[in-house]
Motif scaffolding. Sequence first.
Motif, PDB file in Angstrom:
ATOM      1  N   PRO A 268       0.715  -1.272   0.036  1.00 22.02           N
ATOM      2  CA  PRO A 268       0.069  -0.039  -0.027  1.00 22.02           C
ATOM      3  C   PRO A 268       0.929   1.358   0.034  1.00 22.02           C
ATOM      4  N   GLY A 269       0.525   2.324  -0.878  1.00 23.05           N
ATOM      5  CA  GLY A 269       0.971   3.610  -0.739  1.00 23.05           C
ATOM      6  C   GLY A 269       1.039   4.295   0.414  1.00 23.05           C
ATOM      7  N   TYR A 270       0.188   4.160   1.386  1.00 25.08           N
ATOM      8  CA  TYR A 270      -0.266   4.866   2.511  1.00 25.08           C
ATOM      9  C   TYR A 270      -1.225   3.701   3.256  1.00 25.08           C
ATOM     10  N   SER A 271      -1.254   4.310   4.464  1.00 21.00           N
ATOM     11  CA  SER A 271      -2.234   3.262   5.329  1.00 21.00           C
ATOM     12  C   SER A 271      -3.748   3.127   4.753  1.00 21.00           C
ATOM     13  N   THR A 272      -4.194   2.095   4.492  1.00 26.53           N
ATOM     14  CA  THR A 272      -5.481   1.794   3.562  1.00 26.53           C
ATOM     15  C   THR A 272      -6.647   2.380   4.694  1.00 26.53           C
ATOM     16  N   ILE A 273      -7.459   2.979   3.949  1.00 25.74           N
ATOM     17  CA  ILE A 273      -8.494   3.679   4.720  1.00 25.74           C
ATOM     18  C   ILE A 273      -9.932   2.985   4.206  1.00 25.74           C
ATOM     19  N   VAL A 274     -10.671   2.190   5.215  1.00 23.95           N
ATOM     20  CA  VAL A 274     -11.913   1.497   5.154  1.00 23.95           C
ATOM     21  C   VAL A 274     -12.927   2.090   5.794  1.00 23.95           C
ATOM     22  N   GLY A 275     -13.823   2.877   5.685  1.00 27.85           N
ATOM     23  CA  GLY A 275     -14.863   3.505   6.481  1.00 27.85           C
ATOM     24  C   GLY A 275     -16.186   3.059   6.164  1.00 27.85           C
ATOM     25  N   ILE A 292     -19.028  -3.583   8.778  1.00 27.42           N
ATOM     26  CA  ILE A 292     -19.709  -2.902   7.583  1.00 27.42           C
ATOM     27  C   ILE A 292     -21.203  -3.068   7.441  1.00 27.42           C
ATOM     28  N   LEU A 293     -21.693  -1.778   7.506  1.00 29.68           N
ATOM     29  CA  LEU A 293     -23.167  -1.425   7.521  1.00 29.68           C
ATOM     30  C   LEU A 293     -23.796  -1.719   6.420  1.00 29.68           C
ATOM     31  N   PRO A 294     -24.940  -2.807   6.313  1.00 29.45           N
ATOM     32  CA  PRO A 294     -25.368  -3.216   4.937  1.00 29.45           C
ATOM     33  C   PRO A 294     -26.086  -1.913   4.404  1.00 29.45           C
ATOM     34  N   ASP A 295     -26.818  -1.153   4.996  1.00 25.39           N
ATOM     35  CA  ASP A 295     -27.388   0.118   4.529  1.00 25.39           C
ATOM     36  C   ASP A 295     -26.644   1.391   4.610  1.00 25.39           C
ATOM     37  N   GLY A 296     -25.340   1.201   4.715  1.00 20.31           N
ATOM     38  CA  GLY A 296     -24.714   2.549   4.808  1.00 20.31           C
ATOM     39  C   GLY A 296     -23.642   2.778   3.405  1.00 20.31           C
ATOM     40  N   THR A 297     -23.123   3.792   3.591  1.00 23.23           N
ATOM     41  CA  THR A 297     -22.081   4.128   2.442  1.00 23.23           C
ATOM     42  C   THR A 297     -20.629   3.637   2.957  1.00 23.23           C
ATOM     43  N   LEU A 298     -19.808   3.281   2.040  1.00 23.57           N
ATOM     44  CA  LEU A 298     -18.465   2.720   2.410  1.00 23.57           C
ATOM     45  C   LEU A 298     -17.447   3.319   1.694  1.00 23.57           C
ATOM     46  N   LEU A 299     -16.663   4.168   2.352  1.00 21.29           N
ATOM     47  CA  LEU A 299     -15.530   5.019   2.108  1.00 21.29           C
ATOM     48  C   LEU A 299     -14.327   4.303   1.737  1.00 21.29           C
ATOM     49  N   LEU A 300     -13.829   4.020   0.538  1.00 20.10           N
ATOM     50  CA  LEU A 300     -12.655   3.494   0.243  1.00 20.10           C
ATOM     51  C   LEU A 300     -11.387   4.490  -0.214  1.00 20.10           C
ATOM     52  N   ASP A 301     -10.411   4.605   0.749  1.00 25.30           N
ATOM     53  CA  ASP A 301      -9.251   5.478   0.009  1.00 25.30           C
ATOM     54  C   ASP A 301      -8.059   4.699   0.034  1.00 25.30           C
ATOM     55  N   MET A 302      -7.697   4.342  -1.083  1.00 24.84           N
ATOM     56  CA  MET A 302      -6.608   3.177  -0.953  1.00 24.84           C
ATOM     57  C   MET A 302      -5.759   3.659  -2.276  1.00 24.84           C
ATOM     58  N   GLY A 303      -4.482   2.948  -2.194  1.00 18.83           N
ATOM     59  CA  GLY A 303      -3.552   3.177  -3.497  1.00 18.83           C
ATOM     60  C   GLY A 303      -2.473   1.844  -3.272  1.00 18.83           C
ATOM     61  N   VAL A 304      -2.042   1.640  -4.364  1.00 13.57           N
ATOM     62  CA  VAL A 304      -1.096   0.585  -4.699  1.00 13.57           C
ATOM     63  C   VAL A 304       0.459   1.492  -4.905  1.00 13.57           C
ATOM     64  N   GLU A 305       1.259   1.093  -4.149  1.00  8.53           N
ATOM     65  CA  GLU A 305       2.591   1.543  -4.497  1.00  8.53           C
ATOM     66  C   GLU A 305       3.661   0.711  -5.293  1.00  8.53           C
ATOM     67  N   ALA A 306       3.968   1.136  -6.471  1.00  7.76           N
ATOM     68  CA  ALA A 306       4.636   0.356  -7.403  1.00  7.76           C
ATOM     69  C   ALA A 306       6.130   0.106  -6.630  1.00  7.76           C
TER      70      ALA A 306
END
Length: 343
Positions: A268-275, A292-306
């Motif tokens: 990961p290019g930085y600490s993966t964020i899953v909210g 993971i709340l079934p009826d909620g939104t899911l924020l994903l902030d993620m990146g691969v570092e080569a």
Amino acid sequence: MTHTAHQAGPATKPPYAGTRPPRLHQIPAFTDYIAQHWGSQPIPVDLPEGTAPAAAAHRRRLSAALPGRTIVAAAGTAPIRNDDCAYGFRADSDFVWLTGVQVEGAVVVMTPVSGGHETTVYLPPPFRPGEDGFFGNAMHGELWVGASPGLTEWSQALDVAVRDVAELDTSGTIASTNGPVLATAVVPETLRRSHSMEVSAELGRALAQLRMIKDDWEIAQLRHAVDASVGGFAAVAGEIPRAIDEGLGERWLQGTFDRHARTHGNGPGYSTIVGSGPNAPVLHWTRCDGPILPDGTLLLDMGVEARSLYTADVTRTLPASGTSSAPPSARCMTWWRSPTGSR
């Protein structure tokens, strides 16, 4: 009743009292034994294709920006996590841009010469069998961390002079004929003091400005990082139902992406964020310990570092259920876009 005093004799101490067991490197039988029967096959340097020519081009650009100045940059070191275990090492980006090297404790010196700069990379050589550090250094001994390329292999891979970093402590003053030696902030303070270097804001600005303009090789590295990140997002999206149904939560999705990043890049290019749900608005929700709340939104902030350390940074919000609700009303949108900027 008569009491007779009993005179105790002197306490008898065992023969080893007051002594300490010898350290392993002080036992000739051990050091002779542990040095035997190891192979001596050279270990090649594994760099992403095109790394060395790209780094050479980067140095030429910096040389043109700071002609006649002696330049020193360093890779840095990883902090200790606990006991003899360190955090994963990630080399300084400026240093990697200049050299392509990701070796802990490495230093590069660019000395001005006619027409540009001469480059020497200083590396800590691996501790080989027969050396105390082979078994005595948990961070760099090959018994602990495995066989590593030597200075010769690095010189061949980079097409520059590569020397033992210990020579910097014994080689006198790093030459400078046009002002102070310019050093990045990562150069160790002890090394800066011994060679009269200064952390240079001028050098920092030059590197920042030069790195803003990406060459073709860098663009290709960024494309790889983005493509790998897209695959990681797809892998995470496919695991959302399982994370809900089996109660695996945010941790499962975080681990899914991190495994993908490690498989298809450096990690990961930085600490993966899953909210999920109320965690989604938290800017750096790296705990990832909620459900993971079934009826909620899911924020994903993620990146691969080569492997070259070029990193993607992608943020998306998904409906955990797989279906988005209807868009907000026009009145609600007007409220959020109040001319006064208030809510």
